[in-house]
Design a protein around this motif. Structure first.
Motif, PDB file in Angstrom:
ATOM      1  N   MET A   1      16.308 -13.660  -0.153  1.00  0.00           N
ATOM      2  CA  MET A   1      18.007 -13.360  -0.313  1.00  0.00           C
ATOM      3  C   MET A   1      18.296 -13.203   0.805  1.00  0.00           C
ATOM      4  O   MET A   1      17.731 -11.781   1.033  1.00  0.00           O
ATOM      5  CB  MET A   1      18.562 -13.235  -1.829  1.00  0.00           C
ATOM      6  CG  MET A   1      19.575 -13.500  -1.254  1.00  0.00           C
ATOM      7  SD  MET A   1      20.041 -15.105  -1.587  1.00  0.00           S
ATOM      8  CE  MET A   1      21.062 -15.261  -3.600  1.00  0.00           C
ATOM      9  N   ILE A   2      18.762 -13.540   1.587  1.00  0.00           N
ATOM     10  CA  ILE A   2      19.322 -12.936   2.920  1.00  0.00           C
ATOM     11  C   ILE A   2      21.205 -12.274   2.826  1.00  0.00           C
ATOM     12  O   ILE A   2      21.478 -12.926   2.371  1.00  0.00           O
ATOM     13  CB  ILE A   2      19.389 -13.772   4.390  1.00  0.00           C
ATOM     14  CG1 ILE A   2      17.505 -14.032   4.373  1.00  0.00           C
ATOM     15  CG2 ILE A   2      19.552 -13.031   5.703  1.00  0.00           C
ATOM     16  CD1 ILE A   2      18.212 -15.526   5.592  1.00  0.00           C
ATOM     17  N   ARG A   3      20.674 -10.969   3.086  1.00  0.00           N
ATOM     18  CA  ARG A   3      22.346 -10.812   3.063  1.00  0.00           C
ATOM     19  C   ARG A   3      22.527 -10.505   4.286  1.00  0.00           C
ATOM     20  O   ARG A   3      22.095 -10.790   5.476  1.00  0.00           O
ATOM     21  CB  ARG A   3      22.382  -9.187   2.427  1.00  0.00           C
ATOM     22  CG  ARG A   3      21.968  -8.170   0.979  1.00  0.00           C
ATOM     23  CD  ARG A   3      22.268  -7.741   0.824  1.00  0.00           C
ATOM     24  NE  ARG A   3      20.685  -6.766   1.299  1.00  0.00           N
ATOM     25  CZ  ARG A   3      21.050  -5.300   0.249  1.00  0.00           C
ATOM     26  NH1 ARG A   3      21.816  -4.544  -0.827  1.00  0.00           N
ATOM     27  NH2 ARG A   3      19.864  -4.690   0.648  1.00  0.00           N
ATOM     28  N   SER A  49      19.250  -1.224   9.920  1.00  0.00           N
ATOM     29  CA  SER A  49      17.602  -1.916   9.796  1.00  0.00           C
ATOM     30  C   SER A  49      17.255  -0.353   8.979  1.00  0.00           C
ATOM     31  O   SER A  49      16.717  -0.304   8.657  1.00  0.00           O
ATOM     32  CB  SER A  49      17.194  -2.239  10.375  1.00  0.00           C
ATOM     33  OG  SER A  49      17.182  -1.034  11.921  1.00  0.00           O
ATOM     34  N   THR A  50      18.523   0.654   9.575  1.00  0.00           N
ATOM     35  CA  THR A  50      17.848   2.507   8.636  1.00  0.00           C
ATOM     36  C   THR A  50      18.189   2.137   7.491  1.00  0.00           C
ATOM     37  O   THR A  50      17.759   2.901   6.489  1.00  0.00           O
ATOM     38  CB  THR A  50      18.476   2.898   9.192  1.00  0.00           C
ATOM     39  OG1 THR A  50      19.467   3.267   9.636  1.00  0.00           O
ATOM     40  CG2 THR A  50      18.009   3.096  11.161  1.00  0.00           C
ATOM     41  N   ARG A  51      18.638   1.426   6.816  1.00  0.00           N
ATOM     42  CA  ARG A  51      20.151   1.091   5.730  1.00  0.00           C
ATOM     43  C   ARG A  51      19.127   0.091   4.383  1.00  0.00           C
ATOM     44  O   ARG A  51      18.903   0.557   3.336  1.00  0.00           O
ATOM     45  CB  ARG A  51      21.052   1.476   5.564  1.00  0.00           C
ATOM     46  CG  ARG A  51      21.947   2.513   6.057  1.00  0.00           C
ATOM     47  CD  ARG A  51      23.460   2.165   6.746  1.00  0.00           C
ATOM     48  NE  ARG A  51      24.653   1.751   5.423  1.00  0.00           N
ATOM     49  CZ  ARG A  51      25.220   1.104   6.200  1.00  0.00           C
ATOM     50  NH1 ARG A  51      26.035   1.375   7.706  1.00  0.00           N
ATOM     51  NH2 ARG A  51      26.347   1.489   5.612  1.00  0.00           N
ATOM     52  N   LEU A  52      18.776  -0.571   5.077  1.00  0.00           N
ATOM     53  CA  LEU A  52      18.158  -1.653   4.008  1.00  0.00           C
ATOM     54  C   LEU A  52      16.774  -2.217   4.045  1.00  0.00           C
ATOM     55  O   LEU A  52      16.177  -2.316   5.538  1.00  0.00           O
ATOM     56  CB  LEU A  52      19.456  -3.206   5.084  1.00  0.00           C
ATOM     57  CG  LEU A  52      20.680  -3.218   5.057  1.00  0.00           C
ATOM     58  CD1 LEU A  52      21.753  -4.350   5.430  1.00  0.00           C
ATOM     59  CD2 LEU A  52      21.821  -2.653   3.445  1.00  0.00           C
ATOM     60  N   ASP A  53      16.864  -2.697   3.299  1.00  0.00           N
ATOM     61  CA  ASP A  53      14.655  -2.882   3.636  1.00  0.00           C
ATOM     62  C   ASP A  53      15.027  -4.101   2.579  1.00  0.00           C
ATOM     63  O   ASP A  53      13.494  -4.436   2.602  1.00  0.00           O
ATOM     64  CB  ASP A  53      14.226  -1.884   2.305  1.00  0.00           C
ATOM     65  CG  ASP A  53      14.973  -1.874   1.017  1.00  0.00           C
ATOM     66  OD1 ASP A  53      15.412  -2.714   1.010  1.00  0.00           O
ATOM     67  OD2 ASP A  53      14.504  -1.118  -0.083  1.00  0.00           O
ATOM     68  N   SER A 109      17.619  -9.855  11.271  1.00  0.00           N
ATOM     69  CA  SER A 109      16.600  -8.539  11.045  1.00  0.00           C
ATOM     70  C   SER A 109      15.968  -8.460   9.670  1.00  0.00           C
ATOM     71  O   SER A 109      16.617  -8.894   8.844  1.00  0.00           O
ATOM     72  CB  SER A 109      17.459  -7.600  10.819  1.00  0.00           C
ATOM     73  OG  SER A 109      16.555  -6.245  10.765  1.00  0.00           O
ATOM     74  N   ALA A 110      14.567  -8.039  10.337  1.00  0.00           N
ATOM     75  CA  ALA A 110      13.603  -7.858   8.403  1.00  0.00           C
ATOM     76  C   ALA A 110      12.835  -6.806   8.821  1.00  0.00           C
ATOM     77  O   ALA A 110      12.642  -6.471   9.777  1.00  0.00           O
ATOM     78  CB  ALA A 110      13.568  -9.415   8.435  1.00  0.00           C
ATOM     79  N   PRO A 111      12.399  -6.773   7.183  1.00  0.00           N
ATOM     80  CA  PRO A 111      11.407  -5.206   7.831  1.00  0.00           C
ATOM     81  C   PRO A 111      10.550  -5.535   8.878  1.00  0.00           C
ATOM     82  O   PRO A 111       9.936  -6.582   8.415  1.00  0.00           O
ATOM     83  CB  PRO A 111      11.303  -5.029   6.276  1.00  0.00           C
ATOM     84  CG  PRO A 111      12.422  -5.449   5.591  1.00  0.00           C
ATOM     85  CD  PRO A 111      12.852  -6.020   6.158  1.00  0.00           C
TER      86      PRO A 111
END
Ligand code: ITT
Ligand code: NA
Length: 177
Positions: A1-3, A49-53, A109-111
């Motif tokens: 699922m993409i936010r 990206s530093t807050r979401l994984d 953006s993705a990890p």
């Protein structure tokens, strides 16, 4: 699922119709003062990206009026909140060249990967009065072929709009991954 990290419900609903399985996350992020939508999006992606994984998107959009040298452009959200559509119509009083465009830049953006950006543009004109109840923001004063975006339903707006284009480009890319 993409936010989809956004505070704007209208944007989310338009994107959702194209992308399908996304969820809105109203998390807030720093929107830097920059010359381009791309810079705003890249900075926001990096910060989030530093807050979401997990995978997420953000989008920055703007209205660029030719006779106003691209104003409100990157200041579109602030200008909509302050002088609004009636303020833009007043600035355009007596101006013959009504050409304007909407631009959208969406970033994904993705990890563990570099962020990617997709763009879309819609050319039109600034009308002489606000018309229509659909859409949001500048839609009532932005005309394409004699009708404002606020006079179109969501499907029709998505078919031609800046966001429709950027989100479809993102969708094609996601499907190719
Ligand atoms: P975010 O939380 O996603 O940043 P926002 O509403 O602040 O939501 P932007 O920073 O991209 O969105 O600001 C763009 C401004 O331009 C804002 O005032 C919107 O209402 C307006 N706008 C963006 N897309 C639009 C569209 O498709 N039609 C009309 N106005 C639009
Ligand atoms: Na914003």
């Amino acid at each position: 699922m993409i936010r989809f990290v956004t505070s704007n419900r209208g944007k989310f609903i338009e994107a959702q119709r194209i992308l399908g399985g996304i969820v809105q996350a109203d998390l807030g992020y720093t929107e830097i003062q920059a010359d381009t939508l791309e810079e705003v999006v890249l900075f926001g992606l990096k910060e989030l990206s530093t807050r979401l994984d997990s995978p997420f998107i953000i989008e920055d959009a703007g209205l660029f009026v030719e006779a106003l040298n691209g104003f409100p452009g990157v200041y579109s959200a602030y200008v909509q909140k302050t002088i609004g559509n009636s303020g833009i119509l007043r600035l355009m009083d007596g101006i013959e060249n009504r050409a304007a465009s909407f631009r959208s830049v969406v970033g994904y953006s993705a990890p563990g990967m570099e962020p990617v950006l997709f763009k879309g543009e819609l050319r039109g004109v600034i009308g002489f009065e606000a018309r229509g109840t659909g859409g949001f923001g500048y839609d009532p004063i932005f005309e394409v072929d004699g009708r404002t975006l606020a006079e179109m339903d969501l499907e029709e707006k998505n078919m031609i709009s800046h966001r429709g284009r950027s989100m479809k480009a993102l969708k094609r890319w996601l499907e190719s991954q």
